[in-house]
Design an enzyme around this catalytic site. Structure first.
Site, PDB file in Angstrom:
ATOM      1  N   LYS A  95       0.829  -1.206   0.000  1.00 18.79           N
ATOM      2  CA  LYS A  95       0.000   0.000   0.000  1.00 18.79           C
ATOM      3  C   LYS A  95       0.866   1.259   0.000  1.00 18.79           C
ATOM      4  CE  LYS A  95      -2.214  -1.202   3.723  1.00 18.79           C
ATOM      5  NZ  LYS A  95      -1.423  -2.447   3.861  1.00 18.79           N
ATOM      6  N   CYS A 129      -0.930 -20.138   1.347  1.00 18.98           N
ATOM      7  CA  CYS A 129      -1.424 -20.869   0.179  1.00 18.98           C
ATOM      8  C   CYS A 129      -1.475 -19.921  -1.016  1.00 18.98           C
ATOM      9  CB  CYS A 129      -2.802 -21.482   0.470  1.00 18.98           C
ATOM     10  SG  CYS A 129      -4.146 -20.284   0.509  1.00 18.98           S
ATOM     11  N   CYS A 135      -5.585 -15.808   3.632  1.00 23.32           N
ATOM     12  CA  CYS A 135      -6.963 -15.994   3.186  1.00 23.32           C
ATOM     13  C   CYS A 135      -7.785 -16.367   4.422  1.00 23.32           C
ATOM     14  CB  CYS A 135      -7.038 -17.082   2.118  1.00 23.32           C
ATOM     15  SG  CYS A 135      -6.681 -18.737   2.747  1.00 23.32           S
ATOM     16  N   GLU A 164      -1.872   4.593   6.087  1.00 23.66           N
ATOM     17  CA  GLU A 164      -2.376   3.970   7.322  1.00 23.66           C
ATOM     18  C   GLU A 164      -3.697   4.608   7.767  1.00 23.66           C
ATOM     19  OE1 GLU A 164      -0.954   1.318   8.357  1.00 23.66           O
ATOM     20  OE2 GLU A 164       1.134   1.445   7.656  1.00 23.66           O
TER      21      GLU A 164
HETATM   22 ZN   LIG Z   1      -4.431 -19.315   2.579  1.00 19.89          ZN
END
Ligand SMILES: [Zn+2]
Length: 198
Positions: free
Chosen positions: A15, A148, A182, A88
């Site tokens: 960001k 992942c 996630c 922020e």
């Molecule tokens: Zn994940």
């Protein structure tokens, strides 16, 4: 008409780097940006810095700072402001977001806020909620999950390698570590990988 933008993402989603690229684009065209960061972000000290090593001077926004007044102070010094950038932004209050919205309308100056959407406790930050309510344009800055290949949507807090799900949503202490994850990996993080430092 100028717009209010909220560019949100997880931790490690570049960001600040995105903010600095935007500032650079304005500056190379001879345009001026006004940078603002919340005072409580103790990493800053009046500068916006990124993991890529760039630094920019910024106005510090305290709890009782009126950001419209800060903006007007710059105008009174005959400074031209083409854009306001806020880093922020999740650490501001909803009142600050109302003031930023006011800047866009009254001065026809774009304001681009960068920040986190939700805390490690799965709550919308007060300022982020207000930004979702008031922004003209929302943009997700994407990154992938630490564990992942899915898109990261949440921030996992680890204290001494163990996930922590409760506490003060705004926690800027030093020892803990935040990872972009996630939702599945948030709920059930494959911590082994983390402990082995893989
Ligand atoms: Zn994940």
């Amino acid at each position: 008409m100028a717009k209010l933008f909220f560019k949100y993402g997880t931790v490690f989603s570049a960001k600040s780097l995105n903010l600095i690229a935007t500032a650079h684009n304005y500056e190379t065209q001879g345009k001026k940006v006004l940078l603002m960061i919340p005072f409580m972000d103790t990493r800053s000290n009046g500068n916006i810095s990124t993991r890529a090593g760039f630094e920019l001077k910024a106005e510090m926004i305290d709890t009782d700072t009126n950001v419209v007044d800060v903006f007007i102070e710059h105008l009174n010094k005959k400074e031209k402001i083409d854009c306001v950038l806020v880093d922020e932004a999740q650490m501001l209050s909803s009142k600050h977001i109302d003031q930023l919205r006011d800047i866009v309308v009254r001065f026809n100056t774009p304001v681009i806020c960068y920040g986190l959407r939700v805390s490690y406790t799965l709550e919308l930050f007060e300022a982020s909620k207000r930004l979702f309510e008031l922004s003209d344009k929302l943009e997700e800055i994407k990154t992938i999950c630490w564990y992942c290949a899915s898109k990261a949507t949440h921030n996992l807090k680890l204290v001494e390698g163990k996930p922590e799900y409760k506490g003060n949503p705004i926690d800027i202490g030093g020892l803990e570590k935040y990872l972009p994850v996630c939702y599945n990996c948030y709920v059930n993080p494959p911590i082994e990988k983390e402990l082995k430092g893989v």
